[in-house]
Design an enzyme around this catalytic site. Structure first.
Site, PDB file in Angstrom:
ATOM      1  N   CYS A  41       0.864  -1.179   0.000  1.00 33.90           N
ATOM      2  CA  CYS A  41       0.000   0.000   0.000  1.00 33.90           C
ATOM      3  C   CYS A  41       0.906   1.236   0.000  1.00 33.90           C
ATOM      4  O   CYS A  41       1.863   1.299   0.769  1.00 33.90           O
ATOM      5  CB  CYS A  41      -0.924  -0.011   1.217  1.00 33.90           C
ATOM      6  SG  CYS A  41      -1.908  -1.509   1.304  1.00 33.90           S
ATOM      7  N   GLU A  91       0.130  -8.612   6.694  1.00 34.18           N
ATOM      8  CA  GLU A  91      -1.236  -8.889   6.249  1.00 34.18           C
ATOM      9  C   GLU A  91      -1.630 -10.256   6.828  1.00 34.18           C
ATOM     10  O   GLU A  91      -1.185 -11.298   6.343  1.00 34.18           O
ATOM     11  CB  GLU A  91      -1.255  -8.889   4.711  1.00 34.18           C
ATOM     12  CG  GLU A  91      -2.525  -9.392   4.086  1.00 34.18           C
ATOM     13  CD  GLU A  91      -3.803  -8.809   4.657  1.00 34.18           C
ATOM     14  OE1 GLU A  91      -4.028  -7.601   4.542  1.00 34.18           O
ATOM     15  OE2 GLU A  91      -4.593  -9.597   5.238  1.00 34.18           O
ATOM     16  N   CYS A 141       1.728   3.304   3.358  1.00 36.04           N
ATOM     17  CA  CYS A 141       2.075   2.587   4.593  1.00 36.04           C
ATOM     18  C   CYS A 141       3.577   2.359   4.716  1.00 36.04           C
ATOM     19  O   CYS A 141       4.223   1.885   3.778  1.00 36.04           O
ATOM     20  CB  CYS A 141       1.326   1.251   4.610  1.00 36.04           C
ATOM     21  SG  CYS A 141       1.836   0.153   5.942  1.00 36.04           S
ATOM     22  N   SER A 174      -7.630  -7.119  10.811  1.00 38.17           N
ATOM     23  CA  SER A 174      -7.807  -6.200   9.696  1.00 38.17           C
ATOM     24  C   SER A 174      -7.116  -6.762   8.465  1.00 38.17           C
ATOM     25  O   SER A 174      -5.983  -7.228   8.537  1.00 38.17           O
ATOM     26  CB  SER A 174      -7.201  -4.844  10.068  1.00 38.17           C
ATOM     27  OG  SER A 174      -7.155  -4.002   8.941  1.00 38.17           O
ATOM     28  N   SER A 229      -9.780  -2.889   5.178  1.00 34.39           N
ATOM     29  CA  SER A 229      -9.145  -1.603   4.855  1.00 34.39           C
ATOM     30  C   SER A 229      -9.665  -1.137   3.504  1.00 34.39           C
ATOM     31  O   SER A 229      -9.125  -1.502   2.462  1.00 34.39           O
ATOM     32  CB  SER A 229      -7.626  -1.760   4.816  1.00 34.39           C
ATOM     33  OG  SER A 229      -7.153  -2.074   6.098  1.00 34.39           O
ATOM     34  N   LEU A 230     -10.716  -0.359   3.553  1.00 39.55           N
ATOM     35  CA  LEU A 230     -11.339   0.122   2.311  1.00 39.55           C
ATOM     36  C   LEU A 230     -10.501   1.271   1.732  1.00 39.55           C
ATOM     37  O   LEU A 230     -10.019   1.190   0.615  1.00 39.55           O
ATOM     38  CB  LEU A 230     -12.775   0.568   2.604  1.00 39.55           C
ATOM     39  CG  LEU A 230     -13.555   1.154   1.433  1.00 39.55           C
ATOM     40  CD1 LEU A 230     -13.751   0.133   0.327  1.00 39.55           C
ATOM     41  CD2 LEU A 230     -14.914   1.713   1.898  1.00 39.55           C
ATOM     42  N   ASN A 231     -10.362   2.307   2.502  1.00 34.41           N
ATOM     43  CA  ASN A 231      -9.394   3.377   2.217  1.00 34.41           C
ATOM     44  C   ASN A 231      -9.647   4.235   0.985  1.00 34.41           C
ATOM     45  O   ASN A 231      -8.914   5.191   0.741  1.00 34.41           O
ATOM     46  CB  ASN A 231      -7.963   2.828   2.120  1.00 34.41           C
ATOM     47  CG  ASN A 231      -7.485   2.295   3.456  1.00 34.41           C
ATOM     48  OD1 ASN A 231      -8.076   2.600   4.479  1.00 34.41           O
ATOM     49  ND2 ASN A 231      -6.433   1.505   3.458  1.00 34.41           N
ATOM     50  N   ASN A 289      -1.253   8.894   8.917  1.00 37.78           N
ATOM     51  CA  ASN A 289      -0.075   9.183   9.740  1.00 37.78           C
ATOM     52  C   ASN A 289       1.150   9.256   8.846  1.00 37.78           C
ATOM     53  O   ASN A 289       1.407   8.330   8.091  1.00 37.78           O
ATOM     54  CB  ASN A 289       0.132   8.066  10.772  1.00 37.78           C
ATOM     55  CG  ASN A 289      -1.003   8.027  11.782  1.00 37.78           C
ATOM     56  OD1 ASN A 289      -1.325   9.037  12.401  1.00 37.78           O
ATOM     57  ND2 ASN A 289      -1.616   6.869  11.944  1.00 37.78           N
TER      58      ASN A 289
END
Ligand code: SAH
Ligand code: SF4
Length: 416
Positions: A184, A232, A187, A261, A286-288, A364
């Site tokens: 991702c 994951e 991240c 998650s 985790s749609l995001n 973050n």
């Protein structure tokens, strides 16, 4: 009469007596019992061993006084060890959050450490939904005897939290892999790539090391567990679920206080749907992003499993009464935080037909990642729009940002 004394067989490594063996911590009741029976020991010894590792949290075979001295000596001479993961370093945030560098005892030299986080009080967002109508149970201080038992036992114990308990509930966040392969774009863990899967013992051991450090009273204190650290979980499915079973059956934690998650690994979600409902954590996705175009940009995994495929798989998970699916949504400044995105998310969640809520997480920051944080106004406006559209939504408070302990910041950042 045997010519040679019976040896405790190794289940994982066929090492020579006295040589390195894989840790005992992580073996379930059945494996422990096979191990002891094959060594000519009565089956009840495995219960004593399990009790010592998972309930009393002992870390050395020599400390297990319920086992006879000759058996302890034999195990030690054959190279057996409990080998529970240990807290090698602890970093403390101004908000009380602690980030730990956890060291594993296994033989795999690569990826010897991962990270886990302790968040006293939490922000409520991770609490199990089935608890949501219950007021917080009062939590008494630990008894002086409980504390005295532990004094001097563990040299890395926090001096802050166990003398006077300064929390009434807490959340523990643990890792399922060292690094992550999912990549991702927002991240920090992704930057490590995948180094290795953690074993069930290494996953559950992070929890026990942290419960031990904070003298948590299992079954009495309100402690939530989230599989939201490095990695994951659904790409290490068997070990993740074996860790859940250990934590539930051996350690005594409730799966209703656990949330896993996933970035949307469809085969993993399909397997999860087959688990016994009373033996699995809550599910967070985790749609995001509000649509496949944006999601594929920030989460390349979306090209393999687009949003609809993920939702189709999630629909197969039988929910417990009052249980809801959580959609996590990271707000990236200018990329996923606009009002039109909020409306699209609301439509998407409604159309899914799922009993669901949305947890909003302001992105973050991390070194080398070229996104920006959303403005506080954008976060509030996004939340308000979801609520107006009838979608239960919560803003998650970032924890431990100053020590790189917040969501997506785990990368074994040792330097302070
Ligand atoms: N790999 C799993 C679980 C670990 S990540 C998953 O992706 O779901 C836990 C959560 O942190 C995910 O919802 C993820 O989207 C979020 N996250 C990752 N990086 C982040 C960042 N920099 N800021 C805020 N949230 C982040
Ligand atoms: Fe892996 Fe989760 Fe980070 Fe994505 S957000 S890279 S899946 S840890």
């Amino acid at each position: 009469m045997r010519e040679k004394p019976a040896q405790l067989v190794s289940l994982d490594a066929a090492d020579a007596p006295g040589g390195f063996r894989e840790p005992l911590f992580g073996l379930d009741a059945e494996s422990l019992s096979k191990l002891l029976i094959s060594a000519g020991e009565p089956a009840f010894r495995s219960k004593q061993l399990a009790e010592a590792m998972y309930r009393q949290w002992l870390r050395e075979i020599s400390e297990i006084t319920t086992l006879p001295v000759p058996l302890r000596a034999k195990m030690a001479s054959e190279g057996w060890q409990i080998g529970r993961p240990a807290i090698a370093r602890a970093f403390q945030s101004v908000d009380g959050t602690e980030r730990y560098l956890i060291e594993f005892a296994g033989s795999d030299a690569k990826g010897k450490t991962a990270e886990a986080v302790w968040m006293p009080e939490g922000d409520g967002g991770e609490a199990g939904d089935e608890d949501r109508d219950q007021p917080g149970q009062p939590v008494a201080s630990p008894s002086p005897q409980h504390l005295a038992e532990r004094v001097g036992e563990h040299n890395l114990r926090s001096s802050l939290n166990h003398e006077t308990r300064d929390w009434s509930r807490a959340t523990i966040c643990i890792s399922s892999q060292v690094g992550c392969a999912v990549n991702c774009q927002f991240c920090l863990t992704a930057k490590l790539g995948l180094q290795r899967n953690l074993t069930a013992g290494e996953i559950a051991g992070q929890v026990v090391a942290i419960l031990d450090r904070h003298a948590v009273r299992v079954g009495r204190d309100r402690v939530n567990l989230v599989f939201m650290g490095m990695g994951e979980p659904f790409l290490n499915y068997d070990n993740f679920m074996a860790a859940v079973r250990l934590l539930v059956r051996e350690v005594g934690l409730s799966p209703r206080r656990m949330t896993v998650s996933t970035s949307g690994i469809v085969p993993g979600i399909e397997r999860f749907a087959q688990e016994q409902p009373d033996l699995r954590p809550h599910l967070a996705i985790s749609l995001n992003a509000p649509n496949d175009t944006i999601r594929a940009e920030i989460m390349p995994i979306n090209r393999k499993w687009p949003i609809n495929e993920v939702i189709k798989a999630v629909r197969r998970v039988p929910l417990r009464p009052r249980e809801r699916i959580t959609f996590e949504y990271v707000l990236l400044g200018g990329v996923t935080d606009r009002p039109e995105h909020a409306r699209e998310v609301a439509r998407l969640v409604r159309r899914s037909g799922l009993s669901a809520k949305v947890n909003l997480i302001a992105w973050n920051p991390g070194p080398g990642i070229a996104y920006t944080m959303p403005s506080p106004e954008a976060v509030v406006a996004f939340h308000k729009l979801l609520v107006e559209e009838g979608i239960p939504a919560y803003i998650r408070q970032p924890r431990g940002r100053d020590i790189f302990a917040a969501c997506g910041q785990l990368k074994r950042t040792v330097e302070e």
